[in-house]
Design an enzyme around this catalytic site. Structure first.
Site, mmCIF file in Angstrom:
data_model
loop_
_atom_site.group_PDB
_atom_site.id
_atom_site.type_symbol
_atom_site.label_atom_id
_atom_site.label_comp_id
_atom_site.label_asym_id
_atom_site.label_seq_id
_atom_site.Cartn_x
_atom_site.Cartn_y
_atom_site.Cartn_z
ATOM 1 N N GLU A 63 3.159 0.655 -2.065
ATOM 2 C CA GLU A 63 3.234 -0.751 -1.677
ATOM 3 C C GLU A 63 2.335 -1.565 -2.610
ATOM 4 O O GLU A 63 1.128 -1.344 -2.645
ATOM 5 C CB GLU A 63 2.750 -0.905 -0.232
ATOM 6 N N LYS A 105 -9.483 -9.898 16.768
ATOM 7 C CA LYS A 105 -10.387 -9.717 15.620
ATOM 8 C C LYS A 105 -9.551 -10.005 14.367
ATOM 9 O O LYS A 105 -8.814 -9.144 13.885
ATOM 10 C CB LYS A 105 -10.922 -8.284 15.617
ATOM 11 N N PRO A 106 -9.645 -11.234 13.854
ATOM 12 C CA PRO A 106 -8.866 -11.556 12.656
ATOM 13 C C PRO A 106 -9.501 -10.938 11.410
ATOM 14 O O PRO A 106 -10.660 -10.526 11.445
ATOM 15 C CB PRO A 106 -8.960 -13.087 12.594
ATOM 16 N N CYS A 155 4.465 -7.503 4.447
ATOM 17 C CA CYS A 155 4.770 -6.087 4.699
ATOM 18 C C CYS A 155 6.245 -5.811 4.460
ATOM 19 O O CYS A 155 6.605 -4.699 4.113
ATOM 20 C CB CYS A 155 4.363 -5.726 6.112
ATOM 21 N N SER A 178 -2.890 -2.061 7.083
ATOM 22 C CA SER A 178 -2.451 -1.013 6.166
ATOM 23 C C SER A 178 -2.247 0.308 6.909
ATOM 24 O O SER A 178 -2.858 0.551 7.958
ATOM 25 C CB SER A 178 -3.499 -0.832 5.073
ATOM 26 N N GLU A 216 1.471 -1.714 13.453
ATOM 27 C CA GLU A 216 2.454 -2.313 12.532
ATOM 28 C C GLU A 216 1.848 -2.196 11.150
ATOM 29 O O GLU A 216 0.902 -2.913 10.819
ATOM 30 C CB GLU A 216 2.700 -3.794 12.884
ATOM 31 N N LEU A 217 2.394 -1.277 10.327
ATOM 32 C CA LEU A 217 1.669 -0.884 9.115
ATOM 33 C C LEU A 217 2.399 -1.274 7.841
ATOM 34 O O LEU A 217 3.284 -2.118 7.840
ATOM 35 C CB LEU A 217 1.389 0.622 9.185
ATOM 36 N N TRP A 261 -4.668 -10.593 6.850
ATOM 37 C CA TRP A 261 -4.851 -11.935 6.307
ATOM 38 C C TRP A 261 -3.576 -12.558 5.753
ATOM 39 O O TRP A 261 -3.580 -13.707 5.346
ATOM 40 C CB TRP A 261 -5.909 -11.902 5.186
ATOM 41 N N ASN A 262 -2.483 -11.796 5.671
ATOM 42 C CA ASN A 262 -1.325 -12.343 4.942
ATOM 43 C C ASN A 262 -0.565 -13.385 5.754
ATOM 44 O O ASN A 262 -0.073 -14.364 5.195
ATOM 45 C CB ASN A 262 -0.415 -11.219 4.432
#
Ligand code: NAP
Ligand code: MG
Length: 491
Positions: free
Chosen positions: A389, A179-180, A287, A233, A253-254, A155-156
């Site tokens: 984080e 899938k947002p 991130c 995440s 991509e975490l 969501w960022n």
């Protein structure tokens, strides 16, 4: 207030080129600046998921076989359609995500740029002819699109993080189901409306709304989805890797826990400006946000004072009412609670609060998820702010005595996404940038990701790349065609 554009997407999925009313469970979507509802989505049902996957599968052969020029033209049209409606799309994003409208518009325009970038890449996909050990054979290495892609996004950055996957996949000749995040579904549906307007063939792009544990997981497990492109995440990334029941291409991509090193030879004013921007932009919900800063002892006090003033100077506001605010509301209660937890932990362990530390004052902030940009000094690695984080508007600062100590502290993390270095000394730049165990190192700037160069993490920050040529290569299989060629007869 909810905007005309948003209302047309309530309860809808985008499948096979049409907006269809969902039949699954209803979930309310809130404006994080007010906690007022702005609309609902429907959690896609197993039948709806199957329909979307079938539509993507059916569209794949023709899209993959189309001339690259045709795919490039379609992506250029998509970029133009998005840029032309950037204001309305930005309003949708601010209403569901909280970032100020000007920043949201900037993100939409960057999405449009991504469309044009990958349109240009699409026509430059080439293979190789590789010589063999004998002259009668040669190896042709060609690239073929992987197939149907499931894209799962957070969501960022509700537009860009879809865009990199969408554009890379479409340029390569793949089809996609997006899938947002449940928090920001309407930006994804607004992108779908532009896909339709741009005349991209039905089924090439599909959007399903719903929760990660149902709809996202169903895409991960679906036998007819060939690749999962995930941003989110590290814990969910690991869960996807563990629960994927068949061999499937994965790009993950975490999370990150990004350090910044400021040496005694840094341009201190530039370093302070950079630190304030990359610690607090989008409320630190990035991130590649700077989580922790290591400053050479001789310039430490001056840096801390400067960063505290820069943080205090940032304006916090409802991003709809004040489009040019520095920061808006945080996207939900979850990252706000985590920020408060990390702050409390740091203060209990001896950190000094030098800026922020509380919700902004005023009636307009009473209901939304607001928090002041916050700086804590005299931190150490017993504190969560330095080792986990935060994903919120909180940064920790700590002094160091040698470059090797700064590098060791920077690398003391399971993550490896982005890192930052400020120094004007070329030897320090060379030494430190090579020692930092990160996919991205930004030196004397805080833009670790640019469209033209690969962007990706290592260690627990993931596998695979987005941006650049590499971002498109993630959507290809290589095929080796080895050809034996006899001499023509009659020579
Ligand atoms: P998240 O909780 O991991 O969610 C990301 C996406 O995965 C959402 O769409 C979520 O759906 C979905 N999901 C959740 N559980 C799932 C499951 N079991 N199977 C399939 N999908 C599932 O991450 P977030 O809280 O939204 O985003 C913040 C994280 O993203 C941070 O750690 C940040 O560092 C990372 N991030 C990384 C990058 C990068 O490029 N490396 C960029 C941006 C953000 P729902 O939320 O709808 O349930
Ligand atoms: Mg989450």
């Amino acid at each position: 207030m909810t905007g005309e554009m948003l209302s047309q997407f309530v309860g809808k999925h985008f499948v096979a080129g049409e907006f269809v009313s969902g039949e699954g469970e209803l979930v309310a979507v809130e404006n994080p600046a007010t906690t007022d509802p702005i609309g609902e989505i429907r959690i896609a049902t197993p039948a709806e998921i199957d329909r979307a996957v079938s539509a993507a599968r059916a569209a794949f052969p023709a899209w993959a076989d189309a001339p690259a020029k045709k795919r490039a033209d379609a992506l250029h049209r998509l970029g133009n359609a998005i840029a032309a409606d950037a204001d309305a799309m930005a309003t949708v994003m601010t209403l569901e995500q909280g970032k100020p409208v000007n920043e949201a518009r900037g993100e939409i325009l960057k999405l449009a740029e991504a469309c044009h970038f990958y349109a240009e890449e699409a026509v430059r996909v080439h293979g190789e002819i590789v010589p063999n050990d004998t002259t009668d054979s040669e190896s042709h290495v060609v690239r073929e699109p992987i197939g149907v892609v499931g894209a799962i996004t957070p969501w960022n950055y509700p537009a860009e993080l879809i865009g990199w996957k969408l554009c890379g996949a479409l340029a390569a000749g793949c089809t996609i189901i997006i899938k947002p995040a449940e928090l920001t579904p309407f930006t994804a549906l607004a992108i779908a409306a532009k896909v339709k307007e741009a005349g991209i063939p039905d089924g090439v792009v599909n959007v399903l709304t719903g929760s990660g544990s149902t709809v996202g997981q169903a895409l991960v497990e679906h036998p007819d989805v060939d690749k999962i492109a995930f941003t989110g995440s590290s814990s969910v990334g690991l869960h996807i890797q563990r629960t994927c029941p068949r061999i499937k291409r994965l790009s993950l991509e975490l999370g990150g826990n990004c350090p910044m090193i400021v040496t005694a030879k840094a341009d201190l004013a530039a370093a302070i400006k950079g630190a304030a921007r990359r610690s607090f932009r989008n409320n630190g919900q990035i991130c590649i946000a700077i989580n922790r800063i290591y400053v050479a002892r001789p310039v430490y006090d001056e840096f801390v004072t400067g960063l505290a003033s820069a943080a205090d100077a940032l304006t916090v506001a409802n991003g709809i009412d004040k489009p040019d605010a520095d920061v808006g509301a945080m996207a939900s209660a979850e990252p706000l609670d985590k920020t408060i937890d990390h702050l409390k932990d740091a203060l209990e362990k001896g950190a000094r609060l030098v800026a922020g530390g509380a919700r902004p004052e005023g009636e307009q902030f009473a209901r939304g998820h607001f928090f002041r940009p916050t700086v804590v000094a005299e931190c150490d690695h017993t504190m969560k702010v330095m080792t986990e984080e935060t994903f919120g508007p909180l940064v920790g600062v700590m002094p160091f005595d040698s470059l090797d100590e700064a590098v060791r502290l920077s690398n003391d993390t399971p993550y490896g996404l982005a890192s930052y270095l400020y120094t004007t000394d070329a030897s320090e730049i060379r030494y430190v940038s090579r020692k930092l165990d990160y996919g991205n190192v930004a030196v004397n700037n805080v833009d670790a990701g640019v469209m033209n160069a690969p962007y990706g993490g290592r260690k627990q920050s993931g596998v695979g790349y987005e941006h650049g040529r590499e971002g498109m290569l993630e959507y290809f299989n290589f095929k080796h065609i080895r050809i034996r060629l006899d001499q023509p007869e009659g020579l």
